[in-house]
Design a protein around this motif. Structure first.
Motif, PDB file in Angstrom:
ATOM      1  N   TRP A  16     117.651  74.226 -35.475  1.00 24.07           N
ATOM      2  CA  TRP A  16     117.808  72.910 -34.871  1.00 24.07           C
ATOM      3  C   TRP A  16     116.458  72.370 -34.412  1.00 24.07           C
ATOM      4  N   TYR A  17     116.362  71.828 -33.200  1.00 22.67           N
ATOM      5  CA  TYR A  17     115.174  71.061 -32.815  1.00 22.67           C
ATOM      6  C   TYR A  17     114.370  71.650 -31.656  1.00 22.67           C
ATOM      7  N   GLY A  21     110.440  71.969 -33.106  1.00 20.15           N
ATOM      8  CA  GLY A  21     109.556  70.838 -32.836  1.00 20.15           C
ATOM      9  C   GLY A  21     108.213  71.290 -32.275  1.00 20.15           C
ATOM     10  N   SER A  45     120.293  72.524 -39.524  1.00 18.84           N
ATOM     11  CA  SER A  45     119.886  71.121 -39.664  1.00 18.84           C
ATOM     12  C   SER A  45     119.635  70.739 -41.118  1.00 18.84           C
ATOM     13  N   TYR A  67     116.263  67.672 -41.137  1.00 22.50           N
ATOM     14  CA  TYR A  67     115.527  68.933 -41.220  1.00 22.50           C
ATOM     15  C   TYR A  67     114.040  68.678 -41.483  1.00 22.50           C
ATOM     16  N   MET A  70     111.611  67.660 -38.643  1.00 15.20           N
ATOM     17  CA  MET A  70     111.203  68.600 -37.594  1.00 15.20           C
ATOM     18  C   MET A  70     110.488  69.834 -38.143  1.00 15.20           C
ATOM     19  N   ASN A  71     110.254  69.903 -39.447  1.00 17.40           N
ATOM     20  CA  ASN A  71     109.746  71.163 -40.003  1.00 17.40           C
ATOM     21  C   ASN A  71     108.549  70.999 -40.927  1.00 17.40           C
ATOM     22  N   ALA A 173     117.844  63.208 -29.670  1.00 16.91           N
ATOM     23  CA  ALA A 173     117.461  64.579 -29.302  1.00 16.91           C
ATOM     24  C   ALA A 173     116.272  64.604 -28.353  1.00 16.91           C
ATOM     25  N   ASP A 176     115.791  67.989 -26.543  1.00 17.27           N
ATOM     26  CA  ASP A 176     115.261  69.002 -27.447  1.00 17.27           C
ATOM     27  C   ASP A 176     113.762  68.788 -27.670  1.00 17.27           C
ATOM     28  N   HIS A 177     113.387  67.533 -27.847  1.00 15.83           N
ATOM     29  CA  HIS A 177     111.987  67.263 -28.165  1.00 15.83           C
ATOM     30  C   HIS A 177     111.097  67.443 -26.935  1.00 15.83           C
ATOM     31  N   SER A 180     110.360  70.990 -26.769  1.00 17.17           N
ATOM     32  CA  SER A 180     109.331  71.392 -27.722  1.00 17.17           C
ATOM     33  C   SER A 180     107.933  71.084 -27.199  1.00 17.17           C
TER      34      SER A 180
END
Length: 407
Positions: A16-17, A21, A45, A67, A70-71, A173, A176-177, A180
């Motif tokens: 996920w994030y 991140g 994701s 996906y 964030m990757n 999100a 989540d961010h 990160s």
């Protein structure tokens, strides 16, 4: 040109994030990122089909847009870490890495034998970063959680109660961010401590803790005054010069004039209400607060007479007025101030072509940062990593595939 983290290697075991991140941004800074994904399953994701109620338009079950967003900057290895041979591969790889970042609960990493105590035996200088929902300690540390849980538990959802009348989340999100970004800070500090003190260590960040930190001003004042401090509805703001107003055409402009007593004359001239400068209802901050609703109603009508862009040009001539166009998300990528500062990055991302995303907003003048590579296909680098970093042979790889250790 050398980037700040050139030579730093990070092994990521996260989904996920919240966590991925962080490695994305550390990759912008030059770190080499290897992402472990479970064979046949991968990061969930990859298969996300909707986001905020909108279809993601996935072209492949292996690489959805959420996906790839964030990757970037990563290589991908598929590896079944639930099996002893998969764990042994991690043990063989880990001495070559500076950081191991994961976001699974303690029980999961214990079962996989990928906890800090185990991995640090193979690499005593390892920085081991945990990202959790609620933190490593306390009665609920074992619980699952995500962006929504972090917004709720941290009190963030109630910050908008004064506007919408009930708790509300911020989408995209954001929790989540934020986690990160906090994790980036933690990893960088741990790497510096290792360089200065010669120690590896385990560090913990969480979604809830990150969202508590984000609300430093609000929560510190709430604790001190022992009452909830929430954002008021714009019609009830005490200082009308710290407000946003809709313009002709539907777009908005926002102001945050804290020194309203000093700037009030300039503001009146800028928006064409010189007749109100000495009005007994509005001539100083005290009476403006008492008649704030009246002034807001007047300004609502004034700003509807011109478009946002027209107002920006006019008000921009008055340097003491703090204001900004209220950008819609789609406008951010073309805002010249944002573009010139490289807050948005562009890169080629198969199968989507050229895409725009947020960049890490710190400018390094002597060691500039930026995107190294697009997000990987599922298992794209498995064989390369096992051979070049693990020292395995093609026969070993064939055996791993046969046993389901890798795809």
């Amino acid at each position: 040109m050398t980037k700040p983290l050139d030579g730093i290697k990070i092994l990521e075991w996260a989904v996920w994030y919240a966590g991925p991140g962080a490695t994305m941004y550390l990759g912008d800074m030059g770190a080499e990122i290897i992402k472990i994904e479970q064979p046949k399953i991968g990061d969930p994701s990859r298969g996300l089909t909707t986001m905020e109620g909108m279809s993601t338009g996935s072209t492949s079950a292996e690489r959805s847009f959420p996906y790839v967003a964030m990757n970037r900057n990563k290589k991908c290895i598929t590896l079944d870490v639930t099996k002893p041979k998969g764990q042994e591969i991690v043990y063989k790889l880990i001495p070559k890495f500076d950081v191991f970042l994961q976001n699974f609960r303690q029980s999961v990493r214990d079962r996989a034998k990928l906890d800090y105590n185990t991995l640090s035996k193979y690499n005593p200088n390892l920085i081991y970063a945990n990202v959790s929902a609620l933190g490593p300690d306390g009665p609920d540390s074992w619980r699952r959680g995500n962006d929504y849980v972090g917004q709720a538990r941290s009190g963030f959802m109630t910050s908008m109660t004064g506007i919408v009348g009930k708790p509300a989340t911020v989408g995209g999100a954001v929790a989540d961010h934020m986690t990160s970004i906090i994790t980036v800070s933690g990893v960088l500090a741990a790497l510096l401590a290792r360089e200065r003190l010669g120690i590896g260590q385990e560090i913990d960040t969480s979604i809830t803790g990150s969202m508590v930190a984000l609300q430093h001003v609000r929560l510190t004042n709430t604790f001190h005054y022992e009452q909830e401090i929430v954002r008021a509805d714009r019609q009830q703001i005490v200082n009308p010069l710290t407000n946003h107003y809709q313009c002709k055409g539907g777009k908005w402009i926002g102001f945050c004039i804290l020194a309203a007593g000093v700037v009030w004359p300039d503001f009146c001239k800028a928006v064409g209400i010189e007749n109100l400068e000495k009005d007994p209802r509005f001539e100083n901050s005290k009476v403006r607060a008492e008649h704030s609703r009246e002034l807001i109603d007047i300004l609502d009508q004034v700003f509807l007479t011109k478009t946002r862009d027209e107002w920006v040009k006019i008000i921009g001539e008055y340097h003491r007025i703090m204001f900004a166009a209220v950008n819609e998300g789609i406008e951010v990528a073309s805002d010249p101030q944002i573009v010139e500062n490289n807050y948005i990055c562009e890169y080629e991302q198969p199968p989507f072509g050229n895409i725009k995303s947020t960049a890490f907003p710190v400018k390094f003048h002597e060691s500039p940062i930026g995107v190294q590579c697009p997000s990987p296909e599922f298992g794209q680098n498995t064989e390369e990593i096992l051979i070049e970093m693990g020292g395995y042979s093609w026969d070993d790889i064939a055996q791993f595939k046969e046993e389901g250790i890798i795809d």
